[in-house]
Design a protein around this motif. Structure first.
Motif, PDB file in Angstrom:
ATOM      1  N   LEU A 119      -1.863 -21.084 -18.686  1.00 55.88           N
ATOM      2  CA  LEU A 119      -2.173 -21.655 -17.445  1.00 55.88           C
ATOM      3  C   LEU A 119      -2.492 -23.114 -17.201  1.00 55.88           C
ATOM      4  O   LEU A 119      -2.156 -23.761 -16.273  1.00 55.88           O
ATOM      5  CB  LEU A 119      -3.666 -21.004 -17.175  1.00 55.88           C
ATOM      6  CG  LEU A 119      -3.719 -19.454 -16.846  1.00 55.88           C
ATOM      7  CD1 LEU A 119      -5.090 -19.155 -16.585  1.00 55.88           C
ATOM      8  CD2 LEU A 119      -2.842 -19.379 -15.230  1.00 55.88           C
ATOM      9  N   ALA A 120      -3.024 -23.777 -18.516  1.00 56.02           N
ATOM     10  CA  ALA A 120      -2.904 -25.152 -18.535  1.00 56.02           C
ATOM     11  C   ALA A 120      -1.604 -25.835 -18.376  1.00 56.02           C
ATOM     12  O   ALA A 120      -1.356 -26.906 -17.514  1.00 56.02           O
ATOM     13  CB  ALA A 120      -3.408 -25.680 -19.992  1.00 56.02           C
ATOM     14  N   ALA A 121      -0.566 -25.411 -18.948  1.00 57.35           N
ATOM     15  CA  ALA A 121       0.856 -25.559 -18.974  1.00 57.35           C
ATOM     16  C   ALA A 121       1.435 -25.539 -17.711  1.00 57.35           C
ATOM     17  O   ALA A 121       2.105 -26.490 -17.013  1.00 57.35           O
ATOM     18  CB  ALA A 121       1.834 -24.994 -19.859  1.00 57.35           C
ATOM     19  N   VAL A 122       1.170 -24.379 -16.851  1.00 60.53           N
ATOM     20  CA  VAL A 122       1.408 -24.258 -15.337  1.00 60.53           C
ATOM     21  C   VAL A 122       0.804 -25.314 -14.439  1.00 60.53           C
ATOM     22  O   VAL A 122       1.480 -25.929 -13.813  1.00 60.53           O
ATOM     23  CB  VAL A 122       1.123 -22.798 -15.007  1.00 60.53           C
ATOM     24  CG1 VAL A 122       1.391 -22.710 -13.590  1.00 60.53           C
ATOM     25  CG2 VAL A 122       1.996 -21.589 -15.829  1.00 60.53           C
ATOM     26  N   VAL A 123      -0.350 -25.703 -14.767  1.00 57.40           N
ATOM     27  CA  VAL A 123      -1.118 -26.477 -13.878  1.00 57.40           C
ATOM     28  C   VAL A 123      -0.526 -27.983 -14.046  1.00 57.40           C
ATOM     29  O   VAL A 123      -0.343 -28.564 -13.272  1.00 57.40           O
ATOM     30  CB  VAL A 123      -2.719 -26.323 -14.068  1.00 57.40           C
ATOM     31  CG1 VAL A 123      -3.230 -27.431 -13.339  1.00 57.40           C
ATOM     32  CG2 VAL A 123      -3.308 -25.058 -13.673  1.00 57.40           C
ATOM     33  N   VAL A 124      -0.412 -28.052 -15.350  1.00 60.28           N
ATOM     34  CA  VAL A 124       0.257 -29.538 -15.449  1.00 60.28           C
ATOM     35  C   VAL A 124       1.551 -29.794 -15.053  1.00 60.28           C
ATOM     36  O   VAL A 124       1.729 -30.787 -14.547  1.00 60.28           O
ATOM     37  CB  VAL A 124      -0.072 -30.041 -16.964  1.00 60.28           C
ATOM     38  CG1 VAL A 124       0.573 -31.374 -17.342  1.00 60.28           C
ATOM     39  CG2 VAL A 124      -1.769 -29.995 -17.358  1.00 60.28           C
ATOM     40  N   GLY A 125       2.532 -29.008 -15.580  1.00 59.75           N
ATOM     41  CA  GLY A 125       3.873 -28.952 -14.916  1.00 59.75           C
ATOM     42  C   GLY A 125       3.809 -29.064 -13.563  1.00 59.75           C
ATOM     43  O   GLY A 125       4.786 -29.814 -12.754  1.00 59.75           O
ATOM     44  N   GLY A 126       3.222 -28.240 -12.838  1.00 56.88           N
ATOM     45  CA  GLY A 126       3.134 -28.145 -11.312  1.00 56.88           C
ATOM     46  C   GLY A 126       2.700 -29.462 -10.847  1.00 56.88           C
ATOM     47  O   GLY A 126       2.912 -29.957  -9.694  1.00 56.88           O
ATOM     48  N   LEU A 127       1.542 -30.094 -11.080  1.00 56.82           N
ATOM     49  CA  LEU A 127       0.881 -31.053 -10.786  1.00 56.82           C
ATOM     50  C   LEU A 127       1.880 -32.341 -10.987  1.00 56.82           C
ATOM     51  O   LEU A 127       1.943 -33.362 -10.161  1.00 56.82           O
ATOM     52  CB  LEU A 127      -0.387 -31.537 -11.382  1.00 56.82           C
ATOM     53  CG  LEU A 127      -1.459 -30.492 -10.898  1.00 56.82           C
ATOM     54  CD1 LEU A 127      -2.857 -31.138 -11.836  1.00 56.82           C
ATOM     55  CD2 LEU A 127      -1.929 -30.838  -9.578  1.00 56.82           C
ATOM     56  N   PHE A 128       2.550 -32.340 -12.144  1.00 61.19           N
ATOM     57  CA  PHE A 128       3.665 -33.315 -12.331  1.00 61.19           C
ATOM     58  C   PHE A 128       4.690 -33.398 -11.324  1.00 61.19           C
ATOM     59  O   PHE A 128       5.230 -34.361 -10.925  1.00 61.19           O
ATOM     60  CB  PHE A 128       4.166 -33.439 -13.793  1.00 61.19           C
ATOM     61  CG  PHE A 128       4.902 -34.547 -14.243  1.00 61.19           C
ATOM     62  CD1 PHE A 128       4.198 -36.055 -14.070  1.00 61.19           C
ATOM     63  CD2 PHE A 128       6.385 -34.679 -14.877  1.00 61.19           C
ATOM     64  CE1 PHE A 128       4.825 -37.017 -14.753  1.00 61.19           C
ATOM     65  CE2 PHE A 128       6.557 -36.126 -15.005  1.00 61.19           C
ATOM     66  CZ  PHE A 128       6.099 -37.112 -15.133  1.00 61.19           C
ATOM     67  N   ALA A 129       5.137 -31.834 -11.112  1.00 63.72           N
ATOM     68  CA  ALA A 129       6.393 -31.937  -9.983  1.00 63.72           C
ATOM     69  C   ALA A 129       6.024 -32.203  -8.630  1.00 63.72           C
ATOM     70  O   ALA A 129       6.528 -32.429  -7.701  1.00 63.72           O
ATOM     71  CB  ALA A 129       6.734 -30.671 -10.274  1.00 63.72           C
ATOM     72  N   LEU A 130       4.349 -32.283  -8.379  1.00 67.21           N
ATOM     73  CA  LEU A 130       3.992 -32.490  -7.050  1.00 67.21           C
ATOM     74  C   LEU A 130       4.313 -34.006  -6.689  1.00 67.21           C
ATOM     75  O   LEU A 130       4.351 -34.221  -5.531  1.00 67.21           O
ATOM     76  CB  LEU A 130       2.219 -32.436  -7.140  1.00 67.21           C
ATOM     77  CG  LEU A 130       1.706 -32.520  -5.909  1.00 67.21           C
ATOM     78  CD1 LEU A 130       2.005 -31.515  -4.624  1.00 67.21           C
ATOM     79  CD2 LEU A 130       0.226 -32.512  -6.104  1.00 67.21           C
ATOM     80  N   ILE A 131       4.309 -34.925  -7.593  1.00 67.57           N
ATOM     81  CA  ILE A 131       4.676 -36.199  -7.438  1.00 67.57           C
ATOM     82  C   ILE A 131       5.928 -36.371  -6.623  1.00 67.57           C
ATOM     83  O   ILE A 131       5.914 -36.899  -5.558  1.00 67.57           O
ATOM     84  CB  ILE A 131       4.603 -37.270  -8.453  1.00 67.57           C
ATOM     85  CG1 ILE A 131       3.133 -37.007  -9.362  1.00 67.57           C
ATOM     86  CG2 ILE A 131       4.972 -38.695  -8.192  1.00 67.57           C
ATOM     87  CD1 ILE A 131       3.003 -37.756 -10.606  1.00 67.57           C
ATOM     88  N   PRO A 132       6.954 -35.982  -7.438  1.00 67.98           N
ATOM     89  CA  PRO A 132       8.257 -36.337  -6.410  1.00 67.98           C
ATOM     90  C   PRO A 132       8.170 -35.131  -5.238  1.00 67.98           C
ATOM     91  O   PRO A 132       9.029 -35.655  -4.044  1.00 67.98           O
ATOM     92  CB  PRO A 132       9.396 -35.720  -7.376  1.00 67.98           C
ATOM     93  CG  PRO A 132       8.580 -34.830  -8.274  1.00 67.98           C
ATOM     94  CD  PRO A 132       7.025 -35.363  -8.699  1.00 67.98           C
ATOM     95  N   GLY A 133       7.545 -33.981  -5.234  1.00 66.68           N
ATOM     96  CA  GLY A 133       7.606 -33.134  -4.133  1.00 66.68           C
ATOM     97  C   GLY A 133       6.748 -33.717  -2.899  1.00 66.68           C
ATOM     98  O   GLY A 133       7.343 -33.802  -1.699  1.00 66.68           O
ATOM     99  N   VAL A 134       5.585 -34.487  -3.086  1.00 63.25           N
ATOM    100  CA  VAL A 134       5.072 -35.262  -1.954  1.00 63.25           C
ATOM    101  C   VAL A 134       5.932 -36.469  -1.463  1.00 63.25           C
ATOM    102  O   VAL A 134       6.170 -36.804  -0.285  1.00 63.25           O
ATOM    103  CB  VAL A 134       3.598 -35.573  -2.269  1.00 63.25           C
ATOM    104  CG1 VAL A 134       3.138 -36.704  -1.467  1.00 63.25           C
ATOM    105  CG2 VAL A 134       2.630 -34.703  -2.849  1.00 63.25           C
ATOM    106  N   LEU A 135       6.456 -37.214  -2.491  1.00 62.30           N
ATOM    107  CA  LEU A 135       7.508 -38.467  -1.969  1.00 62.30           C
ATOM    108  C   LEU A 135       8.461 -37.880  -1.217  1.00 62.30           C
ATOM    109  O   LEU A 135       8.960 -38.365  -0.215  1.00 62.30           O
ATOM    110  CB  LEU A 135       7.978 -39.256  -3.208  1.00 62.30           C
ATOM    111  CG  LEU A 135       6.804 -39.911  -4.176  1.00 62.30           C
ATOM    112  CD1 LEU A 135       7.240 -40.338  -5.472  1.00 62.30           C
ATOM    113  CD2 LEU A 135       6.278 -40.657  -3.174  1.00 62.30           C
TER     114      LEU A 135
END
Length: 357
Positions: A119-135
């Motif tokens: 779950l920690a890996a899922v959350v951190v990987g998803g949050l890091f991908a959120l940056i280019p997603g929002v941009l």
């Protein structure tokens, strides 16, 4: 009434799927002949070394495991015409998050500890991908450039944390070992194949279900086919771009967690030989289809695991495997250019005009 199966259409799709592989093997065979060896013997030794025997088969499946998940991560984005080139970095951060939870939390039941690490890996990987997603979704910034640059951020950040903040002091760049309660069990002592492979299969089933039976899957395909039409039907493509990138990053995080919990049992700086980039080839070879990705990943596992046997038994250097992989990428690129831009048709037209002129 059941739909009639079009075997001709299916066989045509399968043929075009394996065509880059056939071309790569043919060129590889020519190189083997030039080097003074028998290509049939060489390829036979490679496949025997990868598939014959329980241990060999397990090692092949082990080699396939991380690239199944990275291939799925890239396919989720690629199917929507979003180019997440940052799977490698998202995998690194996911792996580090899994390791951190693995060595920080103590005294937990094994199943719970493994779940928390993933779950920690899922959350951190998803949050890091959120940056280019929002941009991409909010400001229409090119996601390819952003994700490529963020790879360096993720890799260098984890290098710093591993070498200075959580350094184990064991003579190489690695964190403290995770607790045994966070280990993914292995199937046999003579192979590193572990439950990360089962997790990879589960992820493939989930992605297949999403693509085929859910609204998100329909929206992913609609955006990939024609984003303007998707917008015209009332779809909020900007928000969907963010969601798709996050889902892609979450899968990348799972790939990293599998390496930490099942293989290394700690985070090691530079642990990936390029699983994120290999996943791109797997996704393209599998045509962004989870079933195709499983087959393509297994094939790459055969190449990686059987190369050493080919070198030992026949004398063909295993560097040929890298050449074959590169040729597959080359022929995939030609196939993509032909599909998207009619590359071969244009070449034929130019050739005919030159002959007539």
């Amino acid at each position: 009434m059941m739909a009639k199966i079009n075997f001709k259409q299916i066989s045509k799709k399968v043929f075009y799927l394996i065509l880059p592989v056939i071309f790569a093997f043919l060129v590889g065979a020519i190189l083997i002949v030039v080097s003074g060896h028998n290509p049939i013997e060489a390829y036979g030794a490679m496949f025997r070394g990868a598939l014959v025997g329980k241990s060999a088969l397990y090692n092949t499946l082990f080699s396939s495991t991380p690239i199944i998940v990275t291939g799925l991560a890239i396919a989720v984005a690629f199917k929507a015409n979003l180019f997440n080139m940052g799977v490698e970095g998202q995998m690194y951060l996911g792996a580090f998050a899994a390791a951190y939870v693995g060595f920080t939390l103590k005294g937990l039941p094994p199943v719970l500890h493994v779940i928390l690490c993933i779950l920690a890996a899922v959350v951190v990987g998803g949050l890091f991908a959120l940056i280019p997603g929002v941009l991409k979704g909010r400001f229409n910034v090119n996601e390819m450039v952003v994700t490529i640059m963020l790879n360096y951020v993720a890799i260098l950040l984890t290098d710093y944390l591993t070498n200075f903040v959580f350094y184990s002091g064991e003579g190489y760049a690695a964190t403290y070992p995770i607790e045994q309660s966070a280990y993914l069990p292995r199937f046999m002592k003579t192979s590193q194949l572990n439950w990360a492979f089962i997790i990879a299969l589960i992820m493939a089933c989930i992605v297949y279900y999403i693509f085929k039976y859910t609204r998100l899957g329909f929206e992913i395909k609609a955006i990939g086919h024609n984003v303007s039409f998707a917008e015209a039907t009332g779809m909020n493509t900007r928000n969907k771009a963010i969601i798709i990138m996050v889902v892609s990053g979450m899968l990348a995080g799972i790939a990293g967690a599998g390496e930490v919990l099942g293989v290394h049992h700690r985070f090691i700086a530079g642990f990936s030989p390029g699983y994120g980039w290999d996943g791109m080839t797997i996704a393209l070879l599998g045509k962004n289809n989870p079933i195709g990705i499983l087959i393509a990943a297994l094939f790459f596992g055969i190449l990686k695991n059987g190369g050493s046997t080919m070198e030992l038994m026949v004398g063909v250097p295993r560097s040929l495997i890298s050449i074959i992989q590169g040729l597959i990428i080359f022929f995939l690129a030609v196939d993509y250019l032909n599909t998207e831009f009619g590359f071969m048709s244009r070449l034929k037209f130019m050739f005919r005009r030159k002959v007539r002129g």
